[in-house]
Design a protein around this motif. Structure first.
Motif, mmCIF file in Angstrom:
data_model
loop_
_atom_site.group_PDB
_atom_site.id
_atom_site.type_symbol
_atom_site.label_atom_id
_atom_site.label_comp_id
_atom_site.label_asym_id
_atom_site.label_seq_id
_atom_site.Cartn_x
_atom_site.Cartn_y
_atom_site.Cartn_z
ATOM 1 N N SER A 77 23.874 10.955 47.428
ATOM 2 C CA SER A 77 25.124 9.082 48.351
ATOM 3 C C SER A 77 23.716 8.733 48.951
ATOM 4 O O SER A 77 23.358 9.087 50.123
ATOM 5 N N GLY A 80 26.102 5.691 50.849
ATOM 6 C CA GLY A 80 27.291 5.963 50.557
ATOM 7 C C GLY A 80 27.484 5.933 49.232
ATOM 8 O O GLY A 80 28.863 5.836 48.905
ATOM 9 N N TYR A 225 31.827 5.259 45.719
ATOM 10 C CA TYR A 225 30.897 5.328 46.594
ATOM 11 C C TYR A 225 31.442 6.745 46.089
ATOM 12 O O TYR A 225 32.382 7.431 46.001
ATOM 13 N N PHE A 229 31.446 10.145 52.896
ATOM 14 C CA PHE A 229 31.121 8.312 53.104
ATOM 15 C C PHE A 229 32.147 7.393 53.854
ATOM 16 O O PHE A 229 32.487 7.051 54.676
ATOM 17 N N SER A 230 33.070 7.140 52.096
ATOM 18 C CA SER A 230 34.030 6.141 52.358
ATOM 19 C C SER A 230 36.081 7.023 52.357
ATOM 20 O O SER A 230 36.835 6.021 51.872
#
Length: 408
Positions: A77, A80, A225, A229-230
């Motif tokens: 990643s 993200g 993503y 992160f998301s």
């Protein structure tokens, strides 16, 4: 809208800009059917920068090593974003590396050619090391040769670089672009040039005139993503983390500021580039107007605690920009913007202490510094600093203090 590198390289090849043999990799097993010779370079295809620093670019010499590296990169990643595609490309030995770009400068409403004999330029020294030529009339090879000469190039190398610049400008016009960038343009010992990495910024108002770009846009929008992160593409958690909104006058300076905020323990929020007009602006805009609009946009984001303004080099009408900041402070002092008060449901006896941290770098900004320095003496919400690291550290520190205070 920015394209991925492999898409940019396809455009470069079609228009005649030299690119290396390459192959799109959708899955690590695709490397068993590789059509280019080893050693190769595997590159993560994401929109975030600094891929090489975090392991998103790797050189490999065998199929076994390539598959192992590809598996790692696919799961890496970067800011993200996880790549859905990798680019496998032949290795190239550069003797020199240059920077070239064609950019739409909305301040003068003309295309500008940029060039430097150094690929990795410190943003603080960009004005000293970057050469430029404004395309004032209909384009001709004269403009490209003029930039190459300003870069100090001669002979065959000057001609090769000029030819690449001409092709870049041709692509810039054909596709209605805001930016065409080659960074770096490699030069080997034989003096041959090669576009080793490229970036293209598409003017979103022009997408409707180019069906092939619209098709690319449809593929780019649903980016993949990282769930950690998301929160599984649920951006609510990310929105709650926003604390420092960033305003700047160039993509490079904004990215550098973003990285410094993140590495300094801060939480970057909305980032706005004031160098160019927004896609919703149908007519040319002044820098001061874009600054006012940017400030209001960040103030309307309920998660913004600090606005960090980093202006580098020069801006049109610096005094007007300083006055726009002063007017913004006066209009927003001691109260929520109405949109925030309504969306938060807060009692107006409390308000968000919105702080402005401003860093201006460049002698042409001295007039703006003087106006803001005078304003700083009697405004609590304004902090003016000289050094970018200090500005970032100040912004991060402010976000860690109390976000709300009583109105006296």
């Amino acid at each position: 809208m920015d394209l991925l590198e492999y898409q940019v390289k396809e455009w470069f090849g079609e228009i005649g800009i030299p690119v290396l043999p390459s192959q799109r990799i959708d899955h690590p097993t695709d490397l068993k059917r590789l059509k280019i010779r080893y050693p190769i370079v595997l590159k993560s295809q994401v929109h975030a920068g600094e891929r090489e620093k975090v392991g998103g670019v790797r050189m490999v010499e065998t199929t076994i090593d390539a598959i192992a590296a590809a598996q790692t990169i696919f799961n890496l990643s970067i800011w993200g974003e996880l790549p859905e595609v990798l680019l496998a490309e032949s290795k190239y030995n550069s003797h020199q590396e240059f920077y070239l770009a064609v950019v739409l400068d909305t301040a003068v409403c003309r295309p500008v050619l940029l060039g430097s004999t150094e690929a990795d330029i410190d943003l603080e020294l960009a004005d000293q090391k970057m050469q430029y030529v404004v395309v004032e009339q209909e384009f001709s090879p004269f403009y490209a040769r003029r930039l190459a000469l300003k870069m100090g190039l001669q002979g065959t190398l000057m001609q090769s670089v000029s030819t690449v610049l001409e092709k870049m400008y041709q692509l810039f016009v054909q596709k209605d672009l805001d930016l065409v960038e080659i960074n770096p343009l490699g030069v080997n010992l034989a003096g041959e040039v090669m576009a080793l990495n490229g970036k293209v910024g598409v003017n979103e108002r022009a997408i409707g005139r180019h069906p092939e770009i619209a098709a690319m846009a449809a593929k780019i929008i649903p980016r993949h993503y990282d769930k950690s992160f998301s929160n599984g593409r649920d951006w609510n958690n990310l929105e709650k983390q926003r604390r420092i909104g960033i305003l700047g006058n160039g993509t490079g300076s904004i990215l550098a500021t973003y990285d410094l905020v993140a590495s300094g323990g801060g939480k970057p929020g909305i980032c706005l580039n004031l160098r160019h007009a927004a896609i919703t602006d149908l007519s040319p805009t002044k820098f001061g107007d874009r600054l006012t609009k940017g400030l209001n946009t960040l103030a309307a984001d309920k998660n913004t605690q600090v606005i960090l303004i980093n202006l580098l080099g020069s801006i049109p009408q610096p005094e007007e920009a300083a006055q726009a900041i002063a007017q913004f402070i006066q209009q927003n002092k001691g109260e929520y913007p109405p949109s925030i008060a309504k969306s938060n449901g807060k009692n107006l006896s409390q308000h968000q202490s919105l702080q402005l941290v401003i860093r201006l770098a460049g002698s042409e900004l001295n007039a703006a510094k003087e106006v803001l320095a005078a304003l700083q003496t009697h405004e609590e919400g304004l902090i003016l600093v000289e050094d970018l690291d200090e500005a970032v550290a100040t912004a991060v520190r402010l976000t860690k203090s109390h976000a709300y205070k009583k109105v006296s």
